[in-house]
Design a protein around this motif. Structure first.
Motif, short mmCIF file in Angstrom:
data_model
loop_
_atom_site.label_atom_id
_atom_site.label_comp_id
_atom_site.label_asym_id
_atom_site.label_seq_id
_atom_site.Cartn_x
_atom_site.Cartn_y
_atom_site.Cartn_z
N LEU A 1 0.82 -1.21 0.00
CA LEU A 1 0.00 0.00 0.00
C LEU A 1 0.85 1.26 0.00
O LEU A 1 0.48 2.26 0.58
CB LEU A 1 -0.92 0.00 1.22
N LYS A 2 2.00 1.18 -0.59
CA LYS A 2 2.87 2.35 -0.64
C LYS A 2 2.38 3.34 -1.70
O LYS A 2 1.47 3.06 -2.47
CB LYS A 2 4.30 1.92 -0.98
N LYS A 3 3.04 4.45 -1.73
CA LYS A 3 2.71 5.50 -2.69
C LYS A 3 2.85 4.96 -4.11
O LYS A 3 3.82 4.28 -4.45
CB LYS A 3 3.66 6.68 -2.49
N LYS A 4 1.84 5.22 -4.93
CA LYS A 4 1.79 4.84 -6.34
C LYS A 4 1.71 3.33 -6.55
O LYS A 4 1.87 2.86 -7.66
CB LYS A 4 3.01 5.39 -7.11
N GLU A 5 1.51 2.55 -5.48
CA GLU A 5 1.45 1.10 -5.64
C GLU A 5 0.15 0.53 -5.07
O GLU A 5 0.05 -0.66 -4.84
CB GLU A 5 2.63 0.42 -4.94
N PHE A 6 -0.84 1.37 -4.87
CA PHE A 6 -2.07 0.87 -4.26
C PHE A 6 -2.84 0.00 -5.24
O PHE A 6 -3.20 0.42 -6.33
CB PHE A 6 -2.95 2.03 -3.80
N THR A 7 -3.07 -1.26 -4.84
CA THR A 7 -3.87 -2.21 -5.62
C THR A 7 -4.69 -3.05 -4.66
O THR A 7 -4.37 -3.16 -3.47
CB THR A 7 -2.97 -3.13 -6.46
N LEU A 8 -5.72 -3.66 -5.22
CA LEU A 8 -6.50 -4.59 -4.43
C LEU A 8 -5.77 -5.92 -4.33
O LEU A 8 -5.29 -6.45 -5.32
CB LEU A 8 -7.88 -4.80 -5.06
N ASN A 9 -5.63 -6.43 -3.14
CA ASN A 9 -5.05 -7.75 -2.90
C ASN A 9 -5.87 -8.43 -1.80
O ASN A 9 -6.81 -7.83 -1.26
CB ASN A 9 -3.56 -7.62 -2.53
N PRO A 10 -5.59 -9.67 -1.46
CA PRO A 10 -6.41 -10.36 -0.44
C PRO A 10 -6.56 -9.59 0.85
O PRO A 10 -7.65 -9.59 1.45
CB PRO A 10 -5.66 -11.68 -0.22
N LEU A 11 -5.52 -8.89 1.30
CA LEU A 11 -5.63 -8.17 2.58
C LEU A 11 -6.51 -6.94 2.45
O LEU A 11 -7.37 -6.68 3.31
CB LEU A 11 -4.25 -7.78 3.10
N THR A 12 -6.31 -6.15 1.38
CA THR A 12 -7.11 -4.94 1.25
C THR A 12 -8.59 -5.28 1.06
O THR A 12 -9.47 -4.62 1.62
CB THR A 12 -6.62 -4.10 0.06
N GLU A 13 -8.88 -6.33 0.30
CA GLU A 13 -10.27 -6.73 0.15
C GLU A 13 -10.84 -7.25 1.46
O GLU A 13 -12.01 -7.03 1.78
CB GLU A 13 -10.38 -7.81 -0.94
N SER A 14 -10.00 -7.94 2.24
CA SER A 14 -10.45 -8.40 3.56
C SER A 14 -10.73 -7.23 4.49
O SER A 14 -11.71 -7.24 5.23
CB SER A 14 -9.39 -9.32 4.19
N LEU A 15 -9.88 -6.22 4.45
CA LEU A 15 -10.10 -5.05 5.30
C LEU A 15 -11.36 -4.29 4.89
O LEU A 15 -12.07 -3.75 5.75
CB LEU A 15 -8.88 -4.11 5.22
N ILE A 16 -11.64 -4.26 3.59
CA ILE A 16 -12.87 -3.62 3.14
C ILE A 16 -14.09 -4.36 3.69
O ILE A 16 -15.01 -3.76 4.25
CB ILE A 16 -12.92 -3.56 1.60
#
Length: 820
Positions: free
Chosen positions: A613-628
């Motif tokens: 989740l760094k600058k200019k690298e934000f993408t959906l991955n298993p963790l970000t979808e889980s957090l959503i």
């Protein structure tokens, strides 16, 4: 004694016993040294003088620990005795009331078909004395059938009374154990958690050796003893070997699992003379001999046949009893709240399907209760436009008829005395209730995927092919089998005496051979515990599914063919999720190396996903979808998701970059998905500071602090020793990552479940599964050559969580291979 290595085999007050080694029964003790040299024939052990002979060498520890658990959950001796006595009184009352209603009431006078005896006036007033027949006349009206029923009821009541007295004596012994050995009085039971009870039991075991085959008991040993048979049922359900699904002509597929069917299955598999188990802790020796599975299957098939015949014979009596019992139990509730039939409840099928290995009743209830609101909202969000139109018109008609009757009744109350008027009012009200449930709420928001994610976070197990299909009728109907109307539940239970014999004969009996193979393939002998279901060992190497595990675990599966691995793996991530839950609720349990590698692999994967989740690298991955998904469950979890995201971004972006465009883009995205913004950094920092101060204050409390009603609490008051949420916060913040430590267990499990499901979904997308079916369900072993010998190699890893040498071995030996 000069030797420190001791193998305790028996402890008595005034006797010494030799250590005997049995030829051909090689007990696997990996990573454990002998407690006593085999050459030393005699062992002396001194037990503390207090209660020395009372609690050492308990023969049936399964029953003892089960009663101990029930004693804690049922709030002590007095409550248990009252429940037992009231059950006797209820049965006697039902028998008396039915007999009285049939023979001791003058029905003609009661219903006004004839005037009371001696009433020669025109008075229509009827008294109770006119209706009730005198006792001597009433008894004279008894016939042979009545006497037979009363004789059987009296015999049953006598047997139940003897059983109740026996139970009371057993629970009196448990009371003494709690008061004397555990030093817990009954008045304080509600303020003591089950976690504390287990800790005290382990201390008593170290002093007095209730189990003579082991020096120390683990949390898993205690759970094995209490849930030995329940774990088998969970595994049989997971492998689709229980008779819950069958097809009826003109109806289609039906899914039902009544309490009566569960009782019969438990009787057949575990408690009857012909069952595979010869006692509470050991299979019959025939199951350790190769080549006789056909004979065992025929024996089991005959047992199922005789039990089914017995159900046929007693079906009328059981049906009448079920009908009377449910009528008496729920009559008052339905009178005051007829809408209770329109409420939903978790079905027996759903409870067994969603249950973890080694999960006690109060732990399962806590999960399902938290999911109740979301499950109810999900199913209520579905409606049929055609049914809604019909329901509105029927409601209009019934409402008009009901209003007319009530208006006439208000004008002249004699209207309510007209024959069957009250019956008509009741029927119209019931029809109106059903119609109102068919009409959707106009203010409802359609969000099935979010609701299904919230349900999944708490129930933990849903078929993998439901992903992104929550809006379909297929998922809705299947989920309805887990979460059914109470009216459907009552009907299933009342009709179960009629349906159960057919399920046993035509659905369960044909699976006799598969069930025999299951017991032979998935039973291991655990030192100090006996024969247990190998799935309950939660061995992610033998019963784990590579699709549900991090890539770091792939080295553990290279020596097993993929086809065999899928046959021996738990379906729907059963092994992996059960292991995660057990580690969170039992933080003192010392995991074997494979479990350590799995738990740390999950956390390391999550940290890797979070680092993207760094600058200019934000993408959906298993963790970000889980957090959503995690953030949409509730405000409390939403704050955790936002805190995690901010905590991580604060480490990668400086103050100027944090105000930049990329951060604003990320913030707006999660504003939309979490239905509330990440908030300004200053406000987030204040919230996190308050959270950590509260956490520090809570962690500073006494370990022995009591919480009112703690008997139903899951896990430790101080929360898990390590968790995914704390790992994501990082070492510096792991000690202060949540307001209430005891609530961290559930929050962490919710996030872990969502993350594992997202990981599995990603793995399946990248690598199609070996067998395409319902979710990741795979057939059980069909060939004797696929029978597995469960051992536990000592694989070591360098991980965050460490496994000690004393617990690295699961102390198991394969059931097969002992005899030939």
């Amino acid at each position: 004694m000069a030797n420190t290595n001791v193998n305790y085999k028996t402890l008595n007050e005034d006797q010494q016993h030799k250590i005997m080694t049995t030829e051909g029964h090689n007990v696997y003790e990996a990573n454990e040294v002998e407690d006593t040299p085999r050459s030393s024939g005699v062992l002396l052990h001194t037990v503390p003088e207090i209660n020395r002979a009372r609690w050492n060498h308990i023969v049936d520890l399964d029953s003892f620990f089960t009663r101990m658990y029930h004693y804690h959950q049922k709030h002590g001796f007095v409550i248990i005795v009252l429940e037992e006595l009231f059950q006797l009184i209820e049965f006697a009352f039902v028998v008396w009331l039915v007999t009285f209603a049939v023979h001791c009431i003058n029905h003609d006078v009661l219903f006004g078909n004839q005037p009371p005896a001696g009433n020669h006036t025109n008075s229509t007033k009827v008294t109770i004395d006119d209706v009730i027949i005198p006792m001597d006349v009433c008894v004279d009206k008894f016939n042979g059938i009545t006497y037979s029923i009363l004789f059987v009821a009296a015999l049953y009541l006598l047997i139940r009374t003897i059983k109740v007295l026996y139970h009371v004596s057993q629970y009196w012994d448990i009371k003494k154990f709690y008061n004397t050995a555990l030093h817990i009085e009954d008045d304080n039971l509600d303020n003591v958690t089950w976690h504390e009870i287990k800790k005290k039991v382990r201390e008593v075991q170290a002093e007095q050796h209730m189990c003579i085959d082991k020096d120390h008991l683990t949390d898993l040993d205690i759970y094995h003893r209490i849930l030995r048979f329940k774990n088998y049922l969970v595994a049989l359900m997971n492998k689709n070997l229980l008779p819950v699904r069958f097809t009826l002509p003109l109806v289609g597929e039906v899914v039902t699992l009544s309490r009566g069917l569960l009782f019969n299955i438990d009787l057949i598999l575990f408690r009857s003379p012909g069952s595979p188990f010869q006692n509470n802790w050991q299979l019959h020796d025939d199951y350790s001999v190769r080549g006789n599975q056909r004979e065992l299957a025929n024996r089991l098939s005959k047992l199922i046949l005789w039990v089914a015949i017995a159900n046929f014979v007693f079906a009328p009596v059981i049906f009448i009893w079920q009908l009377v019992y449910f009528s008496f139990t729920y009559a008052n509730i339905l009178k005051k709240e007829p809408g209770a039939l329109g409420m939903r409840t978790w079905s027996n099928y759903g409870r067994l399907y969603l249950r973890h290995f080694n999960e006690l009743d109060h732990e399962l209830d806590a999960r399902l209760n938290r999911a109740y609101e979301y499950a109810d909202r999900y199913l209520n969000s579905f409606s049929s436009p055609l049914l809604a139109v019909i329901a509105r018109n029927i409601l209009f008609i019934t409402g008009g008829m009901l209003l007319l009757i009530l208006a006439f009744g208000i004008y002249d109350e004699y209207v309510f005395q007209v024959e069957h008027v009250l019956t008509v009012i009741t029927l119209l009200s019931a029809i109106g209730l059903v119609c109102r449930n068919c009409i959707p709420n106009e203010n409802m928001i359609w969000c099935p995927e979010q609701l299904m994610n919230a349900i999944l976070a708490h129930v933990h197990y849903l078929p993998a092919n439901w992903k992104n299909q929550a809006h379909t009728s297929m998922v809705r109907n299947e989920f309805g089998n887990f979460f059914q109307f109470k009216a459907s539940y009552f009907i299933n239970e009342i009709l179960s005496p009629i349906v159960t014999p057919f399920q046993l004969l035509f659905v369960f009996r044909p699976k006799a051979l598969e069930i025999v193979k299951f017991f032979r393939s998935f039973t291991v002998s655990v030192r100090g515990v006996g024969n247990v279901c190998s799935f309950a060992q939660m061995d992610v190497r033998k019963h784990g599914n590579p699709e549900w595990q991090p890539e770091e675990m792939s080295s553990l599966h290279t020596d097993v063919p993929l086809g065999e691995k899928m046959q021996t793996a738990g379906n729907n991530g059963k092994t992996e999720l059960s292991l995660l839950r057990f580690t969170l609720t039992n933080p003192e349990w010392q995991m074997p190396p494979e479990a350590v590698q799995f738990v740390n692999g999950v956390r390391q994967n999550a940290l890797t996903d979070l680092s993207k989740l760094k600058k200019k690298e934000f993408t959906l991955n298993p963790l970000t979808e889980s957090l959503i998904s995690f953030g949409t469950i509730g405000n409390e979890y939403s704050s955790i998701a936002k805190s995690l995201l901010f905590h991580h971004n604060a480490h990668h972006l400086n103050a100027e970059e944090a105000m930049g465009q990329n951060q604003n883009h990320c913030q707006c995205y999660f504003e939309q998905m979490l239905q509330q913004g990440l908030g300004e950094h200053s406000r987030m920092q204040d919230n996190m500071s308050m959270s950590r101060r509260a956490m520090a204050a809570s962690m500073g409390t006494n370990d022995n602090a009591k919480i009112l009603g703690a008997s139903k609490m899951v896990g430790s008051i101080n929360g898990p020793s390590q968790s995914l949420i704390c790992s994501l916060y990082g070492p510096a913040a792991s000690a202060n990552c949540y307001d209430k430590p005891q609530d961290l267990t559930e929050a962490d499990m919710c996030l872990s479940v969502l993350y594992l499901h997202e990981m599995h979904h990603k793995t399946v997308q990248e690598n199609p599964p070996f067998v395409v079916g319902d979710g990741d369900e795979h057939p059980p072993p069909q060939d004797p050559s696929t029978e597995v010998n469960i051992t536990r190699p000592g694989t070591s890893t360098d991980t965050i969580v460490t496994a000690t040498s004393t617990s690295a071995a699961a102390e198991t030996t394969p059931l097969l291979g002992l005899r030939s």
